[in-house]
Design an enzyme around this catalytic site. Structure first.
Site, PDB file in Angstrom:
ATOM      1  N   LYS A   1       2.845 -15.387   2.336  1.00  0.00           N
ATOM      2  CA  LYS A   1       2.998 -16.137   1.092  1.00  0.00           C
ATOM      3  C   LYS A   1       4.481 -16.473   0.966  1.00  0.00           C
ATOM      4  CE  LYS A   1       1.316 -17.855  -2.755  1.00  0.00           C
ATOM      5  NZ  LYS A   1       0.349 -18.972  -2.793  1.00  0.00           N
TER       6      LYS A   1
ATOM      7  N   ASP B   1      -6.384  -6.777   4.257  1.00  0.00           N
ATOM      8  CA  ASP B   1      -7.517  -6.116   3.603  1.00  0.00           C
ATOM      9  C   ASP B   1      -8.468  -7.171   3.046  1.00  0.00           C
ATOM     10  OD1 ASP B   1      -9.038  -4.037   2.336  1.00  0.00           O
ATOM     11  OD2 ASP B   1      -8.051  -4.566   0.450  1.00  0.00           O
TER      12      ASP B   1
ATOM     13  N   TYR C   1       0.824  -1.209   0.000  1.00  0.00           N
ATOM     14  CA  TYR C   1       0.000   0.000   0.000  1.00  0.00           C
ATOM     15  C   TYR C   1       0.863   1.266   0.000  1.00  0.00           C
ATOM     16  CZ  TYR C   1      -4.692  -1.902   0.827  1.00  0.00           C
ATOM     17  OH  TYR C   1      -5.907  -2.512   0.701  1.00  0.00           O
TER      18      TYR C   1
ATOM     19  N   ASP D   1      -3.475 -18.143   0.553  1.00  0.00           N
ATOM     20  CA  ASP D   1      -4.513 -18.846  -0.223  1.00  0.00           C
ATOM     21  C   ASP D   1      -5.184 -19.916   0.633  1.00  0.00           C
ATOM     22  OD1 ASP D   1      -2.046 -20.161  -0.243  1.00  0.00           O
ATOM     23  OD2 ASP D   1      -2.254 -20.937  -2.282  1.00  0.00           O
TER      24      ASP D   1
ATOM     25  N   ASP E   1     -12.315  -8.752   4.841  1.00  0.00           N
ATOM     26  CA  ASP E   1     -13.615  -8.747   4.157  1.00  0.00           C
ATOM     27  C   ASP E   1     -14.212 -10.152   4.161  1.00  0.00           C
ATOM     28  OD1 ASP E   1     -13.316  -6.037   3.443  1.00  0.00           O
ATOM     29  OD2 ASP E   1     -14.203  -6.372   1.469  1.00  0.00           O
TER      30      ASP E   1
HETATM   31  C1  IPM Z   1     -10.288  -1.005   4.058  1.00  0.00           C
HETATM   32  C2  IPM Z   1     -10.552  -0.421   2.702  1.00  0.00           C
HETATM   33  C3  IPM Z   1      -9.390   0.490   2.324  1.00  0.00           C
HETATM   34  C4  IPM Z   1      -8.137  -0.371   2.303  1.00  0.00           C
HETATM   35  C5  IPM Z   1      -9.561   1.247   1.012  1.00  0.00           C
HETATM   36  C6  IPM Z   1     -10.840   2.047   0.967  1.00  0.00           C
HETATM   37  C7  IPM Z   1      -8.378   2.125   0.707  1.00  0.00           C
HETATM   38  O1  IPM Z   1     -10.777  -1.417   1.776  1.00  0.00           O
HETATM   39  O2  IPM Z   1     -10.128  -0.230   5.024  1.00  0.00           O
HETATM   40  O3  IPM Z   1     -10.248  -2.232   4.157  1.00  0.00           O
HETATM   41  O4  IPM Z   1      -7.863  -1.039   1.294  1.00  0.00           O
HETATM   42  O5  IPM Z   1      -7.424  -0.381   3.297  1.00  0.00           O
HETATM   43 MG    MG Z   2     -10.890  -3.375   2.630  1.00  0.00          MG
END
Ligand code: IPM
Ligand code: MG
Length: 359
Positions: free
Chosen positions: A192, A248, A143, A224, A252
């Site tokens: 990884k 990240d 990032y 993975d 999710d």
């Molecule tokens: C998160 C989001 C952010 C990230 C984006 C919006 C830049 O997806 O906080 O998980 O990738 O960190």
């Molecule tokens: Mg995110």
């Protein structure tokens, strides 16, 4: 009376709506436990671009640095999607994480008992409960690595770089091990290392740090495999320690186990107790202004604020319990099931605030 200064970054899309509800609940907790919050609204993201041309104005950074904590809604939207990378709303978010040194991102993925049936994972896999803490490194890695456009074999190309320094890995590993000590005493390091040199380096340092925590069990998974294990057998996880990008993605995925990404809170912490608190979901421009947004992730984020920045564990517990109880009564559309009252964003906020006051 204890007083706390909070910078509020409502952001874009559903951001302002969900933050409003979280503040309502925070104030209810303040009344109950005898502390007062001062809110300082600042611009970040698309709204800041519209007002100032920059996703992260310097005065926002300065205000955040002075505050006791920062509450963030969400940033981004179609409107700003065609801007160059460093001018997008997301650049504001990355900028504030970096400017405040928020290297430790804590993303708990829990199942609230009343929501068990909303989880897409079968009951026998989840069992009675599930409580995973994703510890994501937040100010390093790909990032923030060197990136750019170039040429490869005479044709246009682009690159991003994953790089971690020893202290960057060491400090995030310590956060994970310290947290594991307060929980299930298990850390799963995710990398990884079968392919990436940065992962092999990361793993070496995690192994070194682990020597200081003989009471914490450590295992390693490739990313993975971890993605698969999260849905195959999520109960094996206590604390997941991982890099910025893997965290990240995996957070999710972990959030979906809980039934809705609208339920997941996060804390981003710097050295000391300074923190930024935000739901892990995005700005959902498609439902902005419709009252459909679920404010619970943001409400749970202020509970994390009370716990991690202000050391007010009791008030945090009260909010988390109120959320759990609210789920036995009412649901926003994203988690709606027959038999519950269907409510909008504001009604859900009112209900939780009410349950906090009555607790
Ligand atoms: C998160 C989001 C952010 C990230 C984006 C919006 C830049 O997806 O906080 O998980 O990738 O960190
Ligand atoms: Mg995110």
């Amino acid at each position: 009376m204890k007083e706390y200064q909070i910078v509020v970054l409502r952001g874009d899309g559903i951001g302002p709506e969900i933050v409003g509800e979280a503040i309502k609940v925070l104030d209810a907790a303040g009344e109950k436990y005898g502390f007062k919050f001062h809110y300082d609204d600042r611009l970040m993201g698309g709204c800041a671009i519209d007002a100032t041309g920059e996703p992260l104005p310097q005065e926002t950074v300065d205000a955040c640095k002075k505050a006791d904590a920062v509450l963030l809604g969400a940033v981004g939207g179609w409107k700003w999607d065609t801007l160059p990378g460093n001018k997008r709303p997301e650049a504001g978010l990355l900028g504030i994480r970096s400017a405040l040194g928020l290297y430790a991102n804590l993303r708990p993925a829990q199942i609230f008992a009343p929501l068990k049936s909303a989880s897409p994972i079968k009951d026998e896999i989840i069992g009675d409960s599930l409580d995973i803490m994703v510890v994501r490194e937040l100010t390093g890695g790909i990032y923030f690595g060197e990136r750019g456009r170039c040429e490869k074999n005479g044709v246009p190309a682009a690159y991003d770089t994953e790089m971690y320094s020893r202290p960057e890995v060491e400090r995030i590993a310590r956060v994970a091990f310290d947290l594991a000590r307060k929980r299930g005493h298990k850390v799963t390091n995710v990398d990884k290392a079968n392919v990436l040199e940065s992962s092999r380096f990361w793993r070496e340092i995690v192994l070194e740090v682990a020597k200081d925590y003989p009471d914490v069990e450590l295992n390693h998974l490739y990313v993975d495999n971890c993605a698969m294990q999260l849905v195959r057998n999520p109960k094996q996880f206590d604390v997941i320690l991982t890099s910025n990008m893997f965290g990240d993605i995996l957070s999710d995925e972990a959030s979906m186990i809980s039934g809705s990404i609208g339920m997941l809170a996060s804390a981003s912490l710097a050295e000391g107790a300074k923190g930024l608190y935000e739901p892990i979901h995005g700005s959902a421009p498609d439902i902005a202004g419709t009252g459909k947004a679920n404010p619970l992730a943001t409400i749970l984020s202020v509970a994390m604020m009370l716990r991690y920045s202000f050391d007010e564990a009791q008030a945090a517990d009260t909010i988390e319990k109120a959320v759990n109880d609210a789920l036995t009564i009412a649901r926003t559309p994203d988690i709606y099931e027959e038999g519950y009252k269907k409510v909008n964003t504001v009604e859900m906020g009112d209900l939780v605030a009410d349950l906090v006051r009555k607790a």
